[in-house]
Design an enzyme around this catalytic site. Structure first.
Site, mmCIF file in Angstrom:
data_model
loop_
_atom_site.group_PDB
_atom_site.id
_atom_site.type_symbol
_atom_site.label_atom_id
_atom_site.label_comp_id
_atom_site.label_asym_id
_atom_site.label_seq_id
_atom_site.Cartn_x
_atom_site.Cartn_y
_atom_site.Cartn_z
ATOM 1 N N LYS A 97 0.820 -1.213 0.000
ATOM 2 C CA LYS A 97 0.000 0.000 0.000
ATOM 3 C C LYS A 97 0.854 1.263 0.000
ATOM 4 C CE LYS A 97 -2.922 0.862 3.518
ATOM 5 N NZ LYS A 97 -3.005 2.238 4.055
ATOM 6 N N SER A 98 1.896 1.291 0.832
ATOM 7 C CA SER A 98 2.746 2.483 0.909
ATOM 8 C C SER A 98 3.443 2.757 -0.417
ATOM 9 C CB SER A 98 3.799 2.306 2.014
ATOM 10 O OG SER A 98 3.198 2.229 3.276
ATOM 11 N N ARG B 117 2.872 5.954 -3.291
ATOM 12 C CA ARG B 117 3.989 6.773 -3.767
ATOM 13 C C ARG B 117 4.171 6.638 -5.270
ATOM 14 N NH1 ARG B 117 4.207 5.851 1.330
ATOM 15 N NH2 ARG B 117 5.398 7.142 2.809
ATOM 16 N N ARG C 2 -7.910 12.568 12.689
ATOM 17 C CA ARG C 2 -6.469 12.293 12.762
ATOM 18 C C ARG C 2 -5.662 13.594 12.686
ATOM 19 N NH1 ARG C 2 -5.281 7.207 8.911
ATOM 20 N NH2 ARG C 2 -3.261 7.391 9.968
ATOM 21 N N GLN D 46 4.904 9.464 6.626
ATOM 22 C CA GLN D 46 4.012 10.386 5.929
ATOM 23 C C GLN D 46 4.483 11.825 6.086
ATOM 24 O OE1 GLN D 46 0.088 9.558 7.440
ATOM 25 N NE2 GLN D 46 -0.007 7.525 6.504
ATOM 26 N N ASP E 53 1.849 -0.754 11.958
ATOM 27 C CA ASP E 53 0.628 -1.282 11.356
ATOM 28 C C ASP E 53 0.353 -2.729 11.746
ATOM 29 O OD1 ASP E 53 -0.170 1.020 10.094
ATOM 30 O OD2 ASP E 53 0.862 0.565 8.216
ATOM 31 N N LYS F 128 -4.212 6.551 14.991
ATOM 32 C CA LYS F 128 -4.386 5.864 13.707
ATOM 33 C C LYS F 128 -5.857 5.965 13.306
ATOM 34 C CE LYS F 128 -1.568 4.068 11.725
ATOM 35 N NZ LYS F 128 -0.711 4.659 10.654
ATOM 36 N N ARG G 193 -6.015 2.692 18.381
ATOM 37 C CA ARG G 193 -5.715 1.263 18.328
ATOM 38 C C ARG G 193 -5.277 0.707 19.678
ATOM 39 N NH1 ARG G 193 -2.544 0.694 12.513
ATOM 40 N NH2 ARG G 193 -4.408 0.783 11.207
ATOM 41 N N ARG H 249 -6.991 -2.827 10.024
ATOM 42 C CA ARG H 249 -6.015 -3.693 10.697
ATOM 43 C C ARG H 249 -6.665 -4.425 11.870
ATOM 44 N NH1 ARG H 249 -2.154 -3.315 6.675
ATOM 45 N NH2 ARG H 249 -1.558 -1.153 6.356
#
Length: 441
Positions: free
Chosen positions: A26-27, A31, A131, A178, A325, A352, A356, A401
């Site tokens: 995903k990351s 990008r 967030r 990020q 994560d 998050k 979490r 998650r």
């Protein structure tokens, strides 16, 4: 996002066996889409994760005038081309850019919009609006970007770029890929060298990928810098599998008697496989083998098998960013381990998709496991003979998650459980249950 429907999870009838490829990282997918959109020319992308979060990045780029031609492939990934804005810059969007649940999209967007004379309102769903964003706006304001409201810490935020960005050296208050990426993306257009120092290492996908797009980049353990201004050029990216997604399948193999699972073609970036090192320290049967590189990203195979006895361990604060994560699924494993597992420096869990830390504590309490926080540390006292009681319903709070972690707990226990809002898994791993089914022996 989730409609909060309850999903009934029945224990696996047989062990998990075989090989599987998880969806694209995903990351790296975010990008690849964003850097290709900034670049001059047409980039070819393959293996891109098709999930709600990545779709948010794609939609945002299209609103800014980028030609995105990515189509679904037989394996469920996205592949195709992106023609970026290069030196011409983005267009003024007609309406606010809605980033959905994607914090990566929102925070990185702030960096890439920084040098352009347009005014863009960035927003998201209810979860994303809670967030923190001040961590990103603060360094960008030092570079000359303006935001409305000035002191806003939450979306929606309106950004007004500045074509005369100042290069800065910034000491980040937390380890955040990020935050780092947003500052470096803005630094691409600033005259001089922009440097970001971190208190602990964070994911380095940006530092590995920017040179592929023609950006002079240097990187160390806790420092990264870019030299600008520069017009990025197109580059081809093949996205390897996502280790954060793989972690759930591998944990299920460790917990389900008789299981042995091999995840192929997955990213083995050291900043991303802290969970493998943590599981090793807990005594799990798990190993990773490097097969090669995609660009500068290492990839390979991770294998895991059922482990009779696990034991608790301590994860130091300086290593926490590499497992951020994976804490929900590592917590499920820790619940089955003898002794106490300690996640040190875990404050970032509170900001998050949901809190979490509290969600893990509340969920484990439902199955009789003691978990608590002291300061910024999370403690879990496991039970090797854990028996899940009847009638347990876990809450996901819209967090993908957590949803998959509670799924794994139910699949590997002897008792059916319910998971509220499990459909939020589509944020990162829409085919999770299909892959579990494909591994059932």
């Amino acid at each position: 996002m989730s409609d909060q429907s309850a999903f009934q999870v029945k224990p696996l009838a047989s062990p998990l066996k075989g090989e599987v490829r998880v969806p694209g990282d995903k990351s790296i997918s975010h990008r690849a889409v964003l850097f290709a959109s900034m670049a001059e020319g047409t980039s070819k992308l393959s293996g891109v994760l098709d999930s709600d979060d990545v779709r948010s990045s794609i939609k945002a780029m299209q609103q800014l005038g980028v030609d995105v031609d990515l189509t679904e492939q037989a394996d469920g990934s996205l592949a195709g081309t992106i023609t970026g804005w290069g030196g011409g810059g983005p267009i003024q969007p007609d309406e606010p850019i809605d980033c959905g649940n994607s914090g990566t999209t929102a925070r990185l967007l702030m960096g890439m919009l920084a040098p352009w004379e347009i005014e863009v309102t960035i927003t998201g769903d209810d979860s994303l609006k809670r967030r923190p964003m001040r961590r990103n706006t603060a360094p960008l304001m030092k570079m000359g970007v303006q935001f409305k409201p000035d002191e806003a810490d939450h979306l929606p935020i309106t950004e007004m770029g500045n074509p005369n960005l100042r290069a800065i050296t910034y000491d980040a208050p937390m380890a955040s890929a990020q935050l780092k990426t947003a500052v470096l993306m803005a630094g691409v257009y600033a005259k001089g060298t922009t440097t970001l120092n971190e208190p602990a290492p964070s994911r380095n996908h940006t530092e590995l990928m920017l040179p592929e797009f023609g950006v002079p980049t240097t990187a160390g353990t806790r420092v990264a810098s870019v030299s600008g201004p520069v017009i990025m050029h197109a580059s081809d990216v093949n996205v390897p599998g996502d280790p954060s997604s793989a972690a759930f399948l591998l944990a299920a193999a460790i917990l389900k008697r008789g299981s042995s699972v091999c995840v192929k073609d997955v990213s083995l970036n050291p900043a991303r496989i802290g969970f493998v090192r943590t599981l090793e320290r807990m005594g799990a049967n798990i190993e990773d083998v490097r097969d090669g590189y995609e660009g500068k990203e290492p990839y390979g195979t991770i294998k895991a098998s059922f482990t009779e006895r696990l034991h608790g361990c301590e994860i130091p604060a300086q290593h926490f960013a590499s497992i951020l994560d994976e804490v929900p699924i590592l917590s499920v494993v820790a619940a089955h381990a003898k002794g106490v597992t300690v996640f040190k420096g875990a404050a970032e869990l509170r900001v998050k998709e949901t809190d979490r830390m509290q969600a893990v504590i509340d969920g484990l309490e439902l199955i009789g496991i003691d978990a608590w926080e002291e300061g910024d540390n999370l403690y879990i006292e496991g039970d090797p003979d854990l028996q899940v009681p009847q009638g347990v319903t876990f809450q996901t709070h819209g967090d993908h998650r957590l949803a998959m972690a509670w799924m794994v707990l139910g699949l590997c226990s002897g008792t059916p459980v319910s998971v509220e809002g499990a459909d939020c898994m589509s944020v990162s791993y829409p085919g999770f249950l299909d892959d579990i089914k494909s591994l059932e022996a």
